[in-house]
Design a protein around this motif. Structure first.
Motif, PDB file in Angstrom:
ATOM      1  N   PHE A 261      17.116  10.123   6.542  1.00 33.72           N
ATOM      2  CA  PHE A 261      15.785  10.708   6.436  1.00 33.72           C
ATOM      3  C   PHE A 261      15.432  10.882   4.967  1.00 33.72           C
ATOM      4  O   PHE A 261      16.289  11.232   4.147  1.00 33.72           O
ATOM      5  N   ILE A 262      14.162  10.642   4.651  1.00 35.69           N
ATOM      6  CA  ILE A 262      13.662  10.935   3.311  1.00 35.69           C
ATOM      7  C   ILE A 262      12.501  11.913   3.451  1.00 35.69           C
ATOM      8  O   ILE A 262      11.685  11.797   4.364  1.00 35.69           O
ATOM      9  N   GLN A 263      12.447  12.896   2.557  1.00 34.19           N
ATOM     10  CA  GLN A 263      11.430  13.948   2.632  1.00 34.19           C
ATOM     11  C   GLN A 263      10.460  13.848   1.475  1.00 34.19           C
ATOM     12  O   GLN A 263      10.842  13.555   0.341  1.00 34.19           O
ATOM     13  N   ALA A 264       9.199  14.120   1.767  1.00 36.45           N
ATOM     14  CA  ALA A 264       8.145  14.067   0.758  1.00 36.45           C
ATOM     15  C   ALA A 264       8.406  15.061  -0.367  1.00 36.45           C
ATOM     16  O   ALA A 264       8.822  16.196  -0.126  1.00 36.45           O
ATOM     17  N   VAL A 265       8.148  14.626  -1.594  1.00 33.48           N
ATOM     18  CA  VAL A 265       8.216  15.519  -2.757  1.00 33.48           C
ATOM     19  C   VAL A 265       6.962  15.390  -3.614  1.00 33.48           C
ATOM     20  O   VAL A 265       6.763  16.170  -4.540  1.00 33.48           O
ATOM     21  N   THR A 266       6.104  14.425  -3.303  1.00 32.46           N
ATOM     22  CA  THR A 266       4.876  14.228  -4.064  1.00 32.46           C
ATOM     23  C   THR A 266       3.895  15.355  -3.764  1.00 32.46           C
ATOM     24  O   THR A 266       3.691  15.697  -2.595  1.00 32.46           O
ATOM     25  N   PRO A 267       3.286  15.965  -4.782  1.00 31.01           N
ATOM     26  CA  PRO A 267       2.299  17.026  -4.534  1.00 31.01           C
ATOM     27  C   PRO A 267       1.206  16.556  -3.575  1.00 31.01           C
ATOM     28  O   PRO A 267       0.675  15.455  -3.707  1.00 31.01           O
TER      29      PRO A 267
ATOM     30  N   THR B 130       0.828  -1.192   0.000  1.00 31.67           N
ATOM     31  CA  THR B 130       0.000   0.000   0.000  1.00 31.67           C
ATOM     32  C   THR B 130       0.871   1.253   0.000  1.00 31.67           C
ATOM     33  O   THR B 130       1.711   1.417   0.889  1.00 31.67           O
ATOM     34  N   PRO B 131       0.692   2.157  -0.964  1.00 33.62           N
ATOM     35  CA  PRO B 131       1.433   3.422  -0.915  1.00 33.62           C
ATOM     36  C   PRO B 131       0.950   4.264   0.270  1.00 33.62           C
ATOM     37  O   PRO B 131      -0.253   4.381   0.510  1.00 33.62           O
ATOM     38  N   VAL B 132       1.888   4.828   1.017  1.00 33.60           N
ATOM     39  CA  VAL B 132       1.575   5.642   2.189  1.00 33.60           C
ATOM     40  C   VAL B 132       2.277   6.984   2.048  1.00 33.60           C
ATOM     41  O   VAL B 132       3.407   7.056   1.556  1.00 33.60           O
ATOM     42  N   THR B 133       1.623   8.049   2.481  1.00 34.53           N
ATOM     43  CA  THR B 133       2.243   9.373   2.470  1.00 34.53           C
ATOM     44  C   THR B 133       2.937   9.627   3.808  1.00 34.53           C
ATOM     45  O   THR B 133       2.582   9.038   4.837  1.00 34.53           O
ATOM     46  N   HIS B 134       3.909  10.515   3.799  1.00 37.35           N
ATOM     47  CA  HIS B 134       4.561  10.925   5.048  1.00 37.35           C
ATOM     48  C   HIS B 134       3.543  11.604   5.967  1.00 37.35           C
ATOM     49  O   HIS B 134       3.595  11.444   7.188  1.00 37.35           O
ATOM     50  N   TRP B 135       2.636  12.360   5.364  1.00 41.40           N
ATOM     51  CA  TRP B 135       1.626  13.078   6.151  1.00 41.40           C
ATOM     52  C   TRP B 135       0.785  12.106   6.969  1.00 41.40           C
ATOM     53  O   TRP B 135       0.522  12.337   8.152  1.00 41.40           O
ATOM     54  N   ASP B 136       0.373  10.994   6.357  1.00 42.85           N
ATOM     55  CA  ASP B 136      -0.428  10.006   7.078  1.00 42.85           C
ATOM     56  C   ASP B 136       0.425   9.214   8.066  1.00 42.85           C
ATOM     57  O   ASP B 136       0.009   8.971   9.207  1.00 42.85           O
ATOM     58  N   LEU B 137       1.611   8.803   7.639  1.00 46.88           N
ATOM     59  CA  LEU B 137       2.463   7.974   8.492  1.00 46.88           C
ATOM     60  C   LEU B 137       2.832   8.695   9.783  1.00 46.88           C
ATOM     61  O   LEU B 137       2.906   8.080  10.849  1.00 46.88           O
ATOM     62  N   GLN B 138       3.053  10.006   9.705  1.00 46.86           N
ATOM     63  CA  GLN B 138       3.497  10.769  10.872  1.00 46.86           C
ATOM     64  C   GLN B 138       2.349  11.451  11.621  1.00 46.86           C
ATOM     65  O   GLN B 138       2.600  12.272  12.509  1.00 46.86           O
ATOM     66  N   SER B 139       1.114  11.111  11.299  1.00 45.33           N
ATOM     67  CA  SER B 139      -0.027  11.732  11.983  1.00 45.33           C
ATOM     68  C   SER B 139      -0.032  11.360  13.462  1.00 45.33           C
ATOM     69  O   SER B 139       0.354  10.253  13.849  1.00 45.33           O
TER      70      SER B 139
END
Length: 353
Positions: free
Chosen positions: A80-86, A22-31
């Motif tokens: 660390f990896i940082q989000a770049v997806t819109p 499942t693709p997960v966003t950093h925003w959701d993972l770190q909520s």
């Protein structure tokens, strides 16, 4: 479709779902919740993409230590990896250690070296480095001190492995977001915690930032080796303070404790679920580079784009002279430092696919 064919199709779909990622966003993972605990609903395995912000050796020593007595002095890997997806925001740490507090889960030398080869290099033997866009497949992600870390849950079972795949090499590092301690601390020097992540440390967690208006209160952690010892305290002119975690790399001599500087690095959280924010430092104050211009006698002064908003000044006398703004039009350029030892190399610029 007959009944047997229908059942086979259902089983095939079930198998695909079971083995899918499942693709997960950093925003959701770190909520997080209002009390700072994780709000993410666990779904494994998952994939997540981001640009690498640090070379692992900047943070921790990945070399195997035969005399290690625990995770703190054994080989460790973290990037660390940082989000770049819109539409996505934030960043995530990827971590593993030679030693575990769980019995029977320490790597031997061959096993650890094999793991480091697996997570630090792609399938073609190229070493991952900061600026690479990668996809991480995670099978475990523990919550610790306010953030989710992709890891092996302190176990050496291959079923817990995370995998790193190169998506695109050498992309541009995300621009450091500019802030001051007033964006991270209240007037009474307590941490700003906002579970919605609109403000405070949660808003910047896992991301490249530049904190302006800092001076070092102490330099105790400057040049230290152990993670726990690499701590300096910084303050602004309002009395707000902040923890700086120094890198293993050499930053040169520390600035005077009376000098106000900017610090660029990665916003991290180590000391608690609603506080404990700190900056992993990668650079202190702008580093200027000097080179020739196309016009004879001129000088090309360059510095990272992270220092957008700074004004270049010059003087003929560094001791008692007057500093004045350089009257020249800035030109934005991309500088790629090629350290290959070949005596002759040719270059061209090609638009990426």
């Amino acid at each position: 479709m007959n009944k047997i064919g229908w059942m086979v199709a259902v089983l095939a779909l079930g198998a695909a779902a079971a083995f899918g990622q499942t693709p997960v966003t950093h925003w959701d993972l770190q909520s997080v919740t209002s009390t700072g605990t994780s709000a993410w609903v666990e779904t494994f395995p998952f994939t997540i993409q981001g640009v690498i912000l640090n070379d692992p050796e900047e943070m921790l020593d990945p070399a195997y230590n035969p005399d290690a007595t625990g995770a703190s002095n054994g080989g460790q890997f973290q990037m660390f990896i940082q989000a770049v997806t819109p539409g996505d925001r934030g960043g995530t740490a990827v971590y593993m250690a030679q030693m575990s507090f769980l019995a029977g889960n320490n790597y031997d030398e061959a096993g650890w070296n094999s793991e480091m080869q697996r997570v630090m290099f792609d399938g073609n033997g190229r070493k991952f480095r900061k600026g690479d866009l990668v996809e991480v497949t995670a099978r475990k992600a523990l919550f610790y001190n306010g953030k989710r870390n992709i890891n092996e849950a302190h176990r050496i079972d291959p079923a817990n492995n995370f995998d790193i795949t190169l998506v695109r090499p050498n992309t541009v590092l995300p621009q450091a977001e500019v802030l001051t301690l007033a964006d991270l601390k209240n007037a009474d020097d307590s941490a700003i915690f906002d579970a919605t992540r609109a403000d405070g440390g949660e808003h910047y967690q896992g991301m490249r930032v530049r904190i302006d208006g800092l001076r070092l209160v102490d330099t105790n952690g400057w040049g230290q080796t152990a993670w726990a010892n690499r701590i300096c305290t910084a303050a602004d002119d309002t009395g707000r303070t902040f923890t700086l975690r120094m890198p293993r790399t050499d930053l040169g001599a520390p600035p005077a404790t009376s000098e106000y500087v900017s610090a660029v690095g990665i916003m991290n959280q180590e000391g608690g679920v609603t506080n404990g924010y700190e900056l992993f430092v990668q650079e202190i104050r702008p580093a200027l580079s000097l080179g020739p211009t196309a016009v004879a006698g001129g000088a090309a002064v360059s510095f990272p784009a992270d220092y957008d908003g700074y004004v270049l000044e010059s003087t003929d006398d560094v001791v008692g002279g007057v500093w004045t703004a350089v009257d020249a039009t800035p030109v934005r350029m991309i500088v790629i430092e090629d350290n290959d030892e070949a005596e002759i190399r040719f270059y061209r610029l090609r638009k990426a696919d």
